[in-house]
Design an enzyme around this catalytic site. Structure first.
Site, PDB file in Angstrom:
ATOM      1  CE1 TYR A   1      -9.908  -9.396   4.978  1.00 26.03           C
ATOM      2  CE2 TYR A   1     -11.301 -11.484   5.260  1.00 26.03           C
ATOM      3  CZ  TYR A   1     -10.256 -10.497   4.622  1.00 26.03           C
ATOM      4  OH  TYR A   1      -9.374 -10.773   3.444  1.00 26.03           O
TER       5      TYR A   1
ATOM      6  CE  LYS B   1      -4.203  -1.951   2.161  1.00 30.54           C
ATOM      7  NZ  LYS B   1      -4.841  -2.216   2.878  1.00 30.54           N
TER       8      LYS B   1
ATOM      9  CG  ASP C   1      -7.548   0.592   3.540  1.00 33.92           C
ATOM     10  OD1 ASP C   1      -9.099  -0.432   3.366  1.00 33.92           O
ATOM     11  OD2 ASP C   1      -6.616   0.551   3.896  1.00 33.92           O
TER      12      ASP C   1
END
Ligand code: NAP
Length: 284
Positions: free
Chosen positions: A229, A65, A101
């Site tokens: 998650y 990122k 995000d």
């Protein structure tokens, strides 16, 4: 066929292809979501290749990122200020970088009806995800922020990003005051891979409880948010559940950030609920 995809490393278990395929089907788009699992040394040639193809854009995940920034032609101010891009839009060979995000984090707190006003927040972790959370916290009037990380220097570097410099502390996992800090926290956020499926940490809790059982330092008045998650209920969320506290898993954030990326590429809003249910089903 128009291609979109995910750039990163060790992506075998990503559910992003499933989320986007669900939205493509729902909106009758003949698009394909690909996985580009490549070494860092190959990023430059990958970028060159996709500029000349039908690749409309791509997501970027761990660990690229930040590494992707120099390859962008333009970077949206939010992504620039965080120093991390998770969404790229390719318009005629020009690459535009965004960070969705933040929206994922914002919407996650909104749907949980959680006000951060005057709250003491604890973040465990000091990587890219923790950085995005701090960016969001800067827009909220929180009372105090404690950042815990395995590598204390990284926690302290991140603390510099928090706008109230007299209301932030950085710690490693062995801080002597850890129990007191955890007891005082209103919102405790896990932004590390502790508890993540397919990792060595899958069955583990973040070790900031000084060896005490977690249920002796937490209470039902606190809110727990785990960015992990998969699984949907991590060990960190299980301890919250056991004391009767509210908790939020990472799937909402994943879906919200994916939906915003989708919208950037396709100028259409996908059905977030359908995406969420498809992901929930796949992770059962
Ligand atoms: P990152 O930039 O690689 O940072 C990883 C963080 O975890 C660092 O604080 C690192 O500590 C810590 N860590 C890693 N391995 C560890 C270990 N074995 N023991 C102790 N600490 C360890 O990753 P990230 O992007 O921040 O992601 C962090 C987590 O959030 C991941 O599980 C990721 O899947 C999740 N995430 C979820 C979403 C979502 O949409 N739900 C979005 C982004 C991230 P050091 O600084 O000491 O290395």
């Amino acid at each position: 066929m128009i291609k979109i995809g995910l750039l990163g490393k060790s992506l075998g278990h990503s559910i992003s292809p499933l989320l986007h395929a669900n939205a493509f089907n729902d909106l009758n788009l003949e698009h394909q979501y690909k996985i580009w699992d490549i070494e860092e040394s190959k990023i430059a040639s990958f970028i060159q290749e996709i500029k000349d193809t039908e690749v409309k854009g791509f997501n970027i995940t761990i660990p690229y990122k930040e590494a992707i920034l120099p390859f962008m032609d333009e970077i949206d101010p939010v992504a620039m200020s965080i120093g991390a891009v998770n969404t790229v839009h390719n318009i005629n060979g020009k690459l535009f970088g965004f960070n969705t995000d933040i929206l994922g984090i914002q919407k996650t707190f909104e749907i949980a009806h959680t006000s951060l006003n005057n709250k003491r927040v604890i973040i465990i972790g000091a990587g890219g995800a923790a950085k995005s959370i701090i960016y969001y916290l800067n827009s909220q009037n929180i009372k105090y922020l404690d950042i815990f990380n395995r590598t204390k220097d990284r926690a302290c570097n991140l603390a510099i990003d928090f706008h109230k410099q007299n209301a932030v502390s950085c710690h490693d996992f062995n801080d002597v005051d850890v129990i007191k800090i955890v007891e005082q926290g209103d919102i405790i956020i896990n932004a590390t891979p502790y508890g993540m499926a397919e990792s060595q940490l899958v069955e583990q809790l973040p070790p900031i409880n000084a060896g005490l059982p977690w249920d002796q330092c937490i209470s039902k008045k606190q809110l727990f948010f785990d960015l992990v998650y998969n699984p949907q209920v991590t060990p960190f969320l299980e301890i919250a559940m056991n004391v009767g506290a509210n908790f939020i898993g990472g799937l909402n954030m994943l879906v919200f950030q994916a939906a915003k990326s989708f919208e950037i590429w396709n100028e259409k809003k996908p059905n977030e609920r359908k995406m969420f249910l498809a992901a929930k089903d796949a992770l059962k």
